[in-house]
Design an enzyme around this catalytic site. Structure first.
Site, PDB file in Angstrom:
ATOM      1  CB  SER A 173     151.384  17.331  34.920  1.00 30.39           C
ATOM      2  OG  SER A 173     151.288  16.457  35.987  1.00 30.39           O
ATOM      3  CE  LYS A 181     153.185  19.832  40.539  1.00 28.40           C
ATOM      4  NZ  LYS A 181     151.889  19.307  40.817  1.00 28.40           N
ATOM      5  CG  HIS A 208     147.393  13.633  35.178  1.00 28.97           C
ATOM      6  ND1 HIS A 208     147.262  14.835  35.822  1.00 28.97           N
ATOM      7  CD2 HIS A 208     148.712  13.496  34.903  1.00 28.97           C
ATOM      8  CE1 HIS A 208     148.448  15.390  35.949  1.00 28.97           C
ATOM      9  NE2 HIS A 208     149.349  14.607  35.392  1.00 28.97           N
TER      10      HIS A 208
HETATM   11  C1  GTR Z   1     152.881  13.304  39.695  1.00 26.75           C
HETATM   12  C2  GTR Z   1     152.928  14.359  40.756  1.00 26.75           C
HETATM   13  C3  GTR Z   1     152.054  15.490  40.387  1.00 26.75           C
HETATM   14  C4  GTR Z   1     152.134  15.894  38.926  1.00 26.75           C
HETATM   15  C5  GTR Z   1     152.538  14.763  37.996  1.00 26.75           C
HETATM   16  C6  GTR Z   1     153.216  15.130  36.675  1.00 26.75           C
HETATM   17  O1  GTR Z   1     153.579  12.172  40.014  1.00 26.75           O
HETATM   18  O2  GTR Z   1     152.542  13.764  41.950  1.00 26.75           O
HETATM   19  O3  GTR Z   1     152.302  16.570  41.255  1.00 26.75           O
HETATM   20  O4  GTR Z   1     152.903  16.992  38.741  1.00 26.75           O
HETATM   21  O5  GTR Z   1     153.411  13.884  38.556  1.00 26.75           O
HETATM   22  O6  GTR Z   1     153.896  16.136  36.535  1.00 26.75           O
HETATM   23  O7  GTR Z   1     153.127  14.310  35.780  1.00 26.75           O
END
Ligand code: GTR
Length: 400
Positions: free
Chosen positions: A240, A244, A381
């Site tokens: 997540s 990045k 996710h």
């Molecule tokens: C979310 C965000 C994503 C992702 C995620 C995370 O809220 O919109 O870009 O990085 O968090 O890191 O859990």
């Protein structure tokens, strides 16, 4: 037919939950032209000597931010060592790195677990965690981290520690808040405030992702000196926002032998120009501290970005990279993640490696690729055993 109906329902419910102005509909993706990776006729040497550095500098200045000159006098303190960890099959070592060599400055607390039976230094996964080292496994031998609200082993399912050890690899992790707390606090705390006064910052100064990335490199500095680990085979891993971060770490520090970016989405592997799910405007509103200020100007103007995320993947070439998506993670734009991996391919070819090797997205739960790899896992996710099975194969085939 049944699975098609199921997919339609999932997509619709995801759509209803999305904030106004955002969508997960392929028909709403605008027409766009991706910036070229390199001009026609570029040689491998041109890329390595000049173009790579130019591309990297653009991402630095316009997206992640420039790291100030930091005198690296980090000091290392060896902490707890357990030679019969995990019932005797692993060695645990904790290490505290004072990132600026200053007792008051931030400290990166590494948890290093390596196989006890190893005959020599082993390749390792190095990844930051969200809630403290004690959350990656339930053992009471792991020092309780900063965020004591999180329970021991709370995130164990995401780390697959014993599976990694059984396969002969090591796992190294640290809490990302050790480097910089994930808060929009004007960069007063963490490594940013400690390294440089906030008044000195400008629109291209480093954001939190660049801070976490810098911290990962300091972890690697130590791993290069730590005998049970093969410092030339450290693969940076992240999920997540930390996916990045792992991409940017691989781009900025060529000592990383490979990169794994799990469900990284917008600002990670997903192409910004698709504006599908989370967009540049949205991410800069929700998380203004992740990137530098210059990046904020590209909200709703993705076409004006001087790059797109396939070029971030390309910066890792010729080293192995794994981009992973999840079908239920439409917010992260799985197709955009796939396309970035695919369109990084020409750089890999230029450097004598194989990219994804196919133009179409693979079926769900089918892993594809050569030196660039990709899969779309079923489910949400997250990081699941399926993901780790692919990452272990990636280690076996491309790193070991
Ligand atoms: C979310 C965000 C994503 C992702 C995620 C995370 O809220 O919109 O870009 O990085 O968090 O890191 O859990």
């Amino acid at each position: 037919m049944r699975s098609f109906l199921f997919c339609t329902v999932v997509c619709c419910s995801a759509l209803q939950a999305l904030p106004p102005g955002l969508h997960t509909e392929e028909s709403k993706v605008p027409d766009f032209v991706l910036p070229a990776l390199f001009p026609e006729g570029t040689s491998a040497e041109d890329w390595q000597k000049n173009l790579r550095a130019e591309t990297l500098a653009l991402f630095e200045k316009e997206m992640f931010g420039v790291v100030p000159a930091i005198e690296r006098k980090g000091t290392v303190e060896l902490g707890r060592k357990v030679s019969d960890f995990l019932g005797g099959k692993a060695l645990l070592q904790e290490v505290s790195i004072s990132l600026l060599g200053d007792e008051k400055g931030p400290k990166l607390n590494l948890l290093i677990v390596t196989p006890a039976a190893a005959k020599g230094p082993v390749p390792v996964f190095l990844g930051l965690n969200f809630k403290g080292n004690h959350t990656v496994h339930s053992s009471e031998l792991i020092t309780m981290g900063e965020d004591q609200k999180a329970g021991r082993g709370e995130r164990a399912a995401r780390w697959h520690l014993e599976g990694v050890i059984d396969r002969g690899y090591g796992l190294v992790t640290a809490f990302y808040g050790d480097i910089d707390l994930d808060e929009n606090d004007g960069f007063k705390d963490g490594i940013h405030g400690a390294a440089e006064s906030p008044e000195k910052r400008d629109d291209s100064s480093w954001g939190s992702i660049a801070g976490w990335t810098w911290g990962l490199s300091r972890g690697l500095d130590f791993l290069e000196t730590y005998e049970p680990v093969d410092g030339s085979k450290v693969v940076v891993f992240g999920h997540s926002r930390l996916g990045k971060t792992s991409l940017w770490a691989g781009a900025t520090d060529e000592r990383f032998a490979g990169v794994i970016s799990n469900n990284s989405g917008c600002g990670g592997a997903a192409l910004s120009r698709r504006a599908y799910g989370e967009t540049v405007a949205r991410i800069n509103t929700s998380f203004p501290h992740w990137f530098c200020k210059n990046f904020h100007a590209y909200g709703l103007k993705e076409d004006e970005l001087p790059f797109d995320q396939h070029q971030l993947v390309a910066l890792i070439a010729p080293r192995p990279v794994y981009v992973a998506s999840a079908q239920g993670d439409q917010w992260a734009d799985p197709k955009g993640e796939f396309l970035a991996a695919k369109h990084a391919g020409p750089i890999y070819q230029l450097l004598g490696k194989k990219g994804l090797g196919q133009d179409e997205m693979p079926a769900v739960d089918e892993a594809i690729g050569g030196t660039v790899r990709y899969h779309l896992r079923s489910g949400k996710h997250d990081v699941k055993v399926y993901d780790w099975e692919q990452y272990l194969k990636f280690m076996d085939e491309l790193i070991r």
